[in-house]
Design an enzyme around this catalytic site. Sequence first.
Site, short mmCIF file in Angstrom:
data_model
loop_
_atom_site.label_atom_id
_atom_site.label_comp_id
_atom_site.label_asym_id
_atom_site.label_seq_id
_atom_site.Cartn_x
_atom_site.Cartn_y
_atom_site.Cartn_z
N HIS A 108 -3.97 -0.77 -6.04
CA HIS A 108 -4.07 -0.50 -6.52
C HIS A 108 -4.52 0.12 -7.45
O HIS A 108 -5.67 0.43 -7.65
CB HIS A 108 -3.09 -1.01 -8.17
CG HIS A 108 -1.56 -2.19 -7.84
ND1 HIS A 108 -1.20 -2.52 -8.60
CD2 HIS A 108 -1.15 -2.46 -6.43
CE1 HIS A 108 -0.03 -3.37 -8.00
NE2 HIS A 108 -0.47 -3.48 -7.05
N THR A 109 -4.67 1.57 -6.10
CA THR A 109 -5.40 2.93 -6.86
C THR A 109 -4.60 3.49 -7.64
O THR A 109 -4.08 4.11 -7.29
CB THR A 109 -5.95 3.82 -5.61
OG1 THR A 109 -6.84 3.01 -4.92
CG2 THR A 109 -6.76 4.85 -6.03
N GLY A 127 0.46 14.44 -2.46
CA GLY A 127 -0.30 13.75 -2.43
C GLY A 127 -1.02 12.40 -3.89
O GLY A 127 -0.12 12.40 -3.82
N PRO A 130 -9.05 -1.05 9.07
CA PRO A 130 -8.66 0.25 9.29
C PRO A 130 -6.72 0.26 8.82
O PRO A 130 -6.01 -1.13 9.80
CB PRO A 130 -9.09 0.76 10.45
CG PRO A 130 -9.60 -0.10 10.47
CD PRO A 130 -10.14 -1.10 9.80
N SER A 151 3.73 10.41 -0.29
CA SER A 151 2.28 10.39 0.24
C SER A 151 2.95 11.61 1.72
O SER A 151 2.72 11.62 3.42
CB SER A 151 1.77 9.61 1.60
OG SER A 151 1.05 8.59 0.77
N VAL A 180 -7.30 -1.13 0.30
CA VAL A 180 -8.37 -0.86 -1.17
C VAL A 180 -9.57 -2.14 -0.86
O VAL A 180 -10.36 -1.96 -1.39
CB VAL A 180 -7.46 -0.65 -2.15
CG1 VAL A 180 -7.94 -1.05 -3.81
CG2 VAL A 180 -6.55 0.38 -1.68
N ASP A 209 0.66 -1.31 -0.05
CA ASP A 209 0.26 0.01 0.11
C ASP A 209 0.70 1.22 -0.09
O ASP A 209 0.25 2.18 1.19
CB ASP A 209 -1.28 -0.04 1.32
CG ASP A 209 -2.01 -1.46 0.97
OD1 ASP A 209 -2.28 -1.68 0.20
OD2 ASP A 209 -1.62 -1.82 2.43
N GLN A 221 1.72 -6.38 -3.28
CA GLN A 221 2.35 -6.21 -1.34
C GLN A 221 3.64 -5.10 -1.50
O GLN A 221 4.40 -4.16 -2.28
CB GLN A 221 2.49 -7.56 -0.96
CG GLN A 221 1.17 -8.19 -1.35
CD GLN A 221 0.80 -8.83 -1.76
OE1 GLN A 221 1.64 -9.47 -2.83
NE2 GLN A 221 -0.67 -8.91 -2.80
P1 IMP Z 1 -3.07 -12.89 1.80
O1 IMP Z 1 -1.81 -12.62 0.90
O2 IMP Z 1 -4.34 -12.56 2.16
O3 IMP Z 1 -2.46 -14.56 1.99
O4 IMP Z 1 -2.02 -11.87 3.48
C1 IMP Z 1 -1.07 -12.12 3.48
C2 IMP Z 1 -0.90 -10.84 4.71
O5 IMP Z 1 -0.25 -10.28 3.77
C3 IMP Z 1 -1.72 -10.77 5.15
O6 IMP Z 1 -1.29 -9.99 6.61
C4 IMP Z 1 -2.92 -9.49 3.95
O7 IMP Z 1 -3.43 -8.19 4.60
C5 IMP Z 1 -1.37 -8.78 3.29
N1 IMP Z 1 -1.73 -8.23 2.56
C6 IMP Z 1 -2.02 -8.88 0.88
N2 IMP Z 1 -1.94 -8.09 0.15
C7 IMP Z 1 -1.64 -6.89 0.49
C8 IMP Z 1 -1.75 -5.34 -0.40
O8 IMP Z 1 -1.85 -5.76 -1.08
N3 IMP Z 1 -2.39 -4.58 0.72
C9 IMP Z 1 -1.17 -4.40 2.06
N4 IMP Z 1 -1.49 -5.89 2.32
C10 IMP Z 1 -1.58 -6.60 1.81
#
Ligand code: IMP
Length: 427
Positions: A41-42, A413, A302, A329, A297, A13, A222
Amino acid sequence: MSGIIVVGSQWGDEGKGKIVDFFAEQADAVVRYQGGNNAGHTIWHGDTKFELSALPSGIITPGQLAILGNGVVINPEALLKEIAEVEAQGISIENLRISNRAHVIMPYHIELDRAAEQATSNRIGTTKKGIGPAYTDKISRVGIRIADLIDPEVFGQLLKEYLPFKNQQLTKLYGKEPLDYDEIYQKYVDMGQQLAPYVTDTAYLLGKMLRADKRVVFEGAQGVMLDVDHGTYPYVTSSNPTAGGVMNGAGVGPKQIQDVVGVIKAYTSRVGAGPFPTELHDEIADHIREIGHEYGVVTKRPRRIGWLDAVALRHAVQVSGLTKLAINSLDVLSGLDEVKIATSYSHKGERVDHFPASDTWFEGLDVNYETLPGWQEDITGVEHFEDLPKNAQNYLTRIAEILDVDLLSFAVGPTPEQTHLLTPVWQ
Ligand code: IMP
């Protein structure tokens, strides 16, 4: 050397899509190499907002290929839904290419992900999209690939073989309902046929492009700290967002990469469980969460918020070999009296300046901060580094200095117009 890797360098994120888009404008292809529709992705184009999770963000930019590499796991239903959504926003997907070697997220993967999250005491806080179970099957050599999905006969045979085991797990281990073969078969064969025109050998395609010096952007989902090898295991995703993931997940070689761009936010956020040394639980966290719209997203959860963690970032620099830094940001920190950067940890009286492997190590941890003066001005309209308040300039410069990586850009922004480059993207 015409490949650029853009990696999230915290817990995801970080606003990678926007940075990818900068490179994508002058690129011939944008490639996702890991993850699935767990990523969010935004992307802003003018006043239009696109929220993507399954498609590569390059799909928005006309004229270049948007590739889902072999390292990605694909939920056909989610992908088709997203395709319909972007098409409704006037985007053509004729340049989409899907690897025939990518694995399919099956309905039982989603059910098993949900059931495991409900059942275990040691929850990861996954997105419940079936990502972990799909990668588990890939490594266990019982996965179904896109090449299988688009061949109804092969797909039928594999489903017949695997589904009874999955149903045993669902019913006997978790007390859930079994899934129906015919229902899955019909639905997935139909979706496979819809995706078939876009399926190809993407590693072969990319090899040809890179040999011809075409510009290719590899877009990580990620972030480094969610990497299954280098992140805060077990609170990680099941793939390799780090730069190394590109080699396996897209089928290219390291010498074909020109730069590795690490995208970070001026602070830290994370969703889900797991260590977060600089986490804040006070009104500063609430301020950052509200101003920064820090809600997932994909899951709308939160996000947890904290100060910038240079110990974690040095780890990211190391394991991905970052050559450039994009800091997003910055505006979210405006209005704070002071801003902090974690430069080391202390554990049982010992100073530690690299990120620990052990989950239990984080108990009783102290964080050592460098405190810098904040800035009060609204910076959302600032276009040049020199026009930022001095304290904001110092903050950026200090981050680049601590990490020993050159600054590529800063953002004030969410829109591309609010992201400013210090050096050209392609050199
Ligand atoms: P999973 O990828 O759904 O198996 O989740 C494993 C961990 O990765 C969890 O803590 C999710 O919240 C985190 N996670 C997965 N995708 C994202 C992302 O796009 N952004 C932030 N955290 C992510």
